[in-house]
Scaffold this motif. Structure first.
Motif, PDB file in Angstrom:
ATOM      1  N   PRO A 153      29.567  35.238  32.586  1.00  0.00           N
ATOM      2  CA  PRO A 153      29.557  35.595  34.010  1.00  0.00           C
ATOM      3  C   PRO A 153      30.912  36.136  34.441  1.00  0.00           C
ATOM      4  O   PRO A 153      31.957  35.596  34.074  1.00  0.00           O
ATOM      5  CB  PRO A 153      29.259  34.260  34.707  1.00  0.00           C
ATOM      6  N   TYR A 160      32.225  27.801  39.522  1.00  0.00           N
ATOM      7  CA  TYR A 160      32.371  29.198  39.897  1.00  0.00           C
ATOM      8  C   TYR A 160      33.562  29.385  40.831  1.00  0.00           C
ATOM      9  O   TYR A 160      34.284  30.380  40.758  1.00  0.00           O
ATOM     10  CB  TYR A 160      31.094  29.705  40.560  1.00  0.00           C
ATOM     11  N   MET A 215      30.966  34.799  39.883  1.00  0.00           N
ATOM     12  CA  MET A 215      31.173  33.364  40.091  1.00  0.00           C
ATOM     13  C   MET A 215      31.701  33.081  41.491  1.00  0.00           C
ATOM     14  O   MET A 215      31.367  32.063  42.099  1.00  0.00           O
ATOM     15  CB  MET A 215      32.112  32.819  39.022  1.00  0.00           C
ATOM     16  N   LEU A 261      22.407  34.052  37.060  1.00  0.00           N
ATOM     17  CA  LEU A 261      23.118  32.933  36.439  1.00  0.00           C
ATOM     18  C   LEU A 261      22.162  31.844  35.969  1.00  0.00           C
ATOM     19  O   LEU A 261      22.594  30.866  35.375  1.00  0.00           O
ATOM     20  CB  LEU A 261      24.131  32.349  37.425  1.00  0.00           C
ATOM     21  N   LYS A 279      34.077  37.064  36.997  1.00  0.00           N
ATOM     22  CA  LYS A 279      34.757  36.290  38.038  1.00  0.00           C
ATOM     23  C   LYS A 279      34.219  36.634  39.420  1.00  0.00           C
ATOM     24  O   LYS A 279      34.101  35.774  40.293  1.00  0.00           O
ATOM     25  CB  LYS A 279      36.268  36.549  37.961  1.00  0.00           C
ATOM     26  N   ALA A 281      29.819  30.710  44.121  1.00  0.00           N
ATOM     27  CA  ALA A 281      30.479  29.554  44.735  1.00  0.00           C
ATOM     28  C   ALA A 281      30.132  29.476  46.209  1.00  0.00           C
ATOM     29  O   ALA A 281      29.826  28.406  46.741  1.00  0.00           O
ATOM     30  CB  ALA A 281      31.993  29.657  44.547  1.00  0.00           C
TER      31      ALA A 281
END
Length: 647
Positions: free
Chosen positions: A231, A300, A236, A333, A233, A240
């Motif tokens: 995954p 994440y 993620m 994800l 950044k 989050a």
């Protein structure tokens, strides 16, 4: 003669490719008439089956249209990656062109979706979908289709994460006129999704020249194919916000303990060459999935590569819908257990395996290509995929032959690799009204831990009732829904399931027949039918109430009131339960399934069905003696009196 095809069947991270060659080499194969033959043979070797005729026709007609455009644009040295699969999915891009950007000199890539359509028009009120006369159902607008491929690659290919501007996407409808597909352009076009028709051939050539220089693209292809699958950044960070910041994910007691143990293992893995397996066990509603979601969101936020995986199609698709409702990319994800057959060892920091009781012996099935049929244990694949593999399970929810997710099996697999395995028990109860007593009562009712049935003693947290007929059960649940509660009916798999719905049908087939009462099973498959939701959404879509759910659509979900129909596969006789395997219509049970396994699986099935309710459960059995037994354990009165009590 062109050289032999450079076949790349399996690449790290579950990426597959039929072959890659320069545009000039592919053109030579087309000229000699061997391109489709090469692709067909490579496909058969890769997938273990022959390609469909539609795929072969696409290779014979659409690929030459693309290659001719490349040659005419002077881009014959560009590398052509044919049938490039998206990491960890079964989706494939028709072609990816790899080369050098004419302005920056950096690697440049164009994802190409090829269509033979001569015309298409948007679906009413659904601009992302379109109608093609030869297709019975609407399909995704090709602009949006190729844009989705680009966004997915940016989210999971490490090379593209570093150079996101290097990627572009285009749909080339080489047989279409502008008039024939003009309505498709209602969908916004951008760098990742645009459309050209055969009538726009000159503009298409200009587009290709704007993204690719007349230089060899082999090195750029090497860079793309070597990109780590993980995954990004950016993805993620989005996840989050979508997952971690949801207020309902609040951890208490053992949930927090499990969470902290995983985070501790992650810190150790970052500080040193540390690897640890963590198993979180707990009954229904103990908060396993809450732990999973809290971990994902926090990981994440910290930029720690992690994925979520299950063996349940319904559960995974619902998680994708719930957590990715506002950000579609977050849905990617959520994977399946068999997505990691050839994953790079420890490429992920954390792999969260939810509903791990659904683990199977191996990931291979009839569609698995020969080179991946190694007999390797699925649990070993998952353990190897991450520094910290986390398994969350309830072993009393194993309901299918071949499922073998227990803490003992995971411990054995960890020991075989010389790894530390930490066990966390979740003792709390957040389903069934928070009633530990009810879950224990169900386990003893069904004899799952060697106990015997005993009378239900109301604890004020959960309500338990019996019905004397399926009509009473349904009427009771309808009354609860009118009060604002959610409710579902489910049943043991004792009635054949009509899985094929024809256009001539005006209503779902009423397969579950008990006397003069009949209702349909939940819809089979991933599409809504005749007003009923698709199978993965039966438990969460309000329209699911009018169908009877089976264990495979109920497992992993919860609703306020649960109506459970016990069929003739489990009946009470004198002083014990009798399992009648001939009464089960579950196609996963075969003649080779031992009686002992059938007994355990059917009991586990009813354990799952009986523990879906948050407020209460009402039970009906098709068998008179079983109804008598349940009535003696639960309530001496009929459900008619209960209806009067509630109303």
């Amino acid at each position: 003669m062109p050289p032999p095809a450079r076949v790349l069947f399996v690449l790290p991270g579950g990426v597959f490719l039929l072959f890659r060659e320069s545009g000039a080499s592919v053109a030579a194969r087309i000229l000699e008439g061997s391109l489709a033959l090469h692709l067909t043979e490579n496909f058969r070797h890769l997938h273990g089956r022959m390609p469909a005729q539609a795929e072969i026709r696409s290779w014979e007609r659409s690929l030459p249209a693309l290659i001719n455009a490349l040659i005419e644009a002077g881009l014959d040295a560009v590398e052509v990656l044919v049938e490039y699969s998206l990491p960890l999915t079964s989706k494939r891009a028709d072609a990816v062109l790899a080369g050098v950007h004419p302005t920056t000199g950096e690697p440049s890539y164009v994802v190409v979706e090829l269509k033979q359509w001569s015309s298409a028009y948007p679906e009413d009120d659904e601009p992302m979908l379109c109608r093609v006369d030869s297709y019975p159902q609407p399909v995704l607008n090709p602009i949006e289709q190729v844009r989705g491929y680009c966004e997915y690659l940016l989210s999971f290919n490490g090379t593209l994460e570093r150079i996101p501007k290097s990627l572009a996407g285009v749909a080339f409808l080489h047989n279409a006129t502008e008039f024939g597909v003009a309505g498709l352009r209602i969908v916004k076009e951008d760098q990742h999704g645009r459309l050209y028709t055969g009538e726009q051939r000159g503009a298409f050539l200009d587009f290709l020249r704007s993204r690719l220089a007349a230089k060899p693209g082999a090195r750029a292809a090497d860079v793309l194919l070597s990109g780590k699958v993980r995954p990004s950044k950016q993805l993620m960070a989005v996840a989050a916000a979508e997952i971690r910041d949801r207020e309902q994910f609040v951890l208490i007691a053992e949930q927090r303990e499990a969470y902290e143990k995983v985070m501790s293992a992650v810190r150790k893995a970052k500080r040193s060459n540390h690897k640890e397996v963590i198993v979180v066990t707990g009954g229904p509603g103990s908060g396993k999935s809450v732990v999973a979601m809290s971990l994902l969101g926090e990981l994440y936020r910290r930029g720690t590569p992690a994925l979520h995986a299950t063996g349940s199609q319904s559960f995974t698709k619902t998680m994708r819908k719930v957590t990715g409702n506002r950000k579609r990319e977050v849905q990617q994800l959520f994977k399946y257990f068999n997505s990691f057959m050839d994953a790079e060892p420890n490429d992920l920091d954390v792999l969260i395996c939810d509903e791990a009781h659904r683990l199977r012996k191996t990931s291979a099935n009839r569609y698995t290509k020969a080179e991946l049929r190694t007999g390797r244990l699925q649990v070993a694949e998952l353990i190897d995929a991450a520094r910290v593999p986390v398994f969350l399970l309830d072993q009393h929810q194993v309901v299918r032959p071949g499922e073998m997710g227990t803490k003992e099996a995971i411990q054995q697999a960890a020991t075989a690799e010389g790894l530390e395995c930490t066990i966390v028990e979740l003792d709390g109860q957040f389903r069934c009204g928070g009633s530990d007593a009810y879950e224990k009562w169900v386990i003893e009712l069904l004899g799952l831990d060697g106990g015997t049935p005993h009378q239900w003693e109301a604890d004020g947290k959960f309500e338990l009732l019996t019905a004397e007929s399926p009509q009473e059960l349904e009427e009771f649940l309808i009354a609860r829904r009118e009060e604002g509660y959610g409710a579902r009916m489910s049943a043991g798999y004792c009635w054949k399931w009509t899985t094929k719905i024809t256009p001539a049908m005006t209503a779902l087939p009423t397969d579950v027949v008990i006397g003069n009462w009949a209702r349909p099973w939940n819809v089979y498959g991933d599409r809504a039918v005749l007003g009923a939701p698709p199978a993965p959404l039966w438990a969460t879509d309000p329209a699911g109430f009018t169908q009877v759910g089976c264990v495979y659509t109920a497992q992993g979900f919860e609703y306020d009131w649960s109506g459970v129909i016990m069929g003739p596969d489990l009946v009470w006789r004198t002083d014990r339960w009798i399992v009648n395997r001939s009464a089960s219509k579950d196609p996963s049970f075969t003649k080779a399934t031992p009686d002992e396994d059938i007994d355990r699986l059917i009991r586990n099935t009813y354990k799952v069905l009986l523990t879906r309710g948050m407020v209460g459960t009402i039970i009906y059995s098709t068998d008179p003696e079983t109804r008598d037994k349940l009535r003696s354990l639960i309530h001496p009165t009929s459900e008619v009196e209960a209806l009067a009590l509630y109303n």
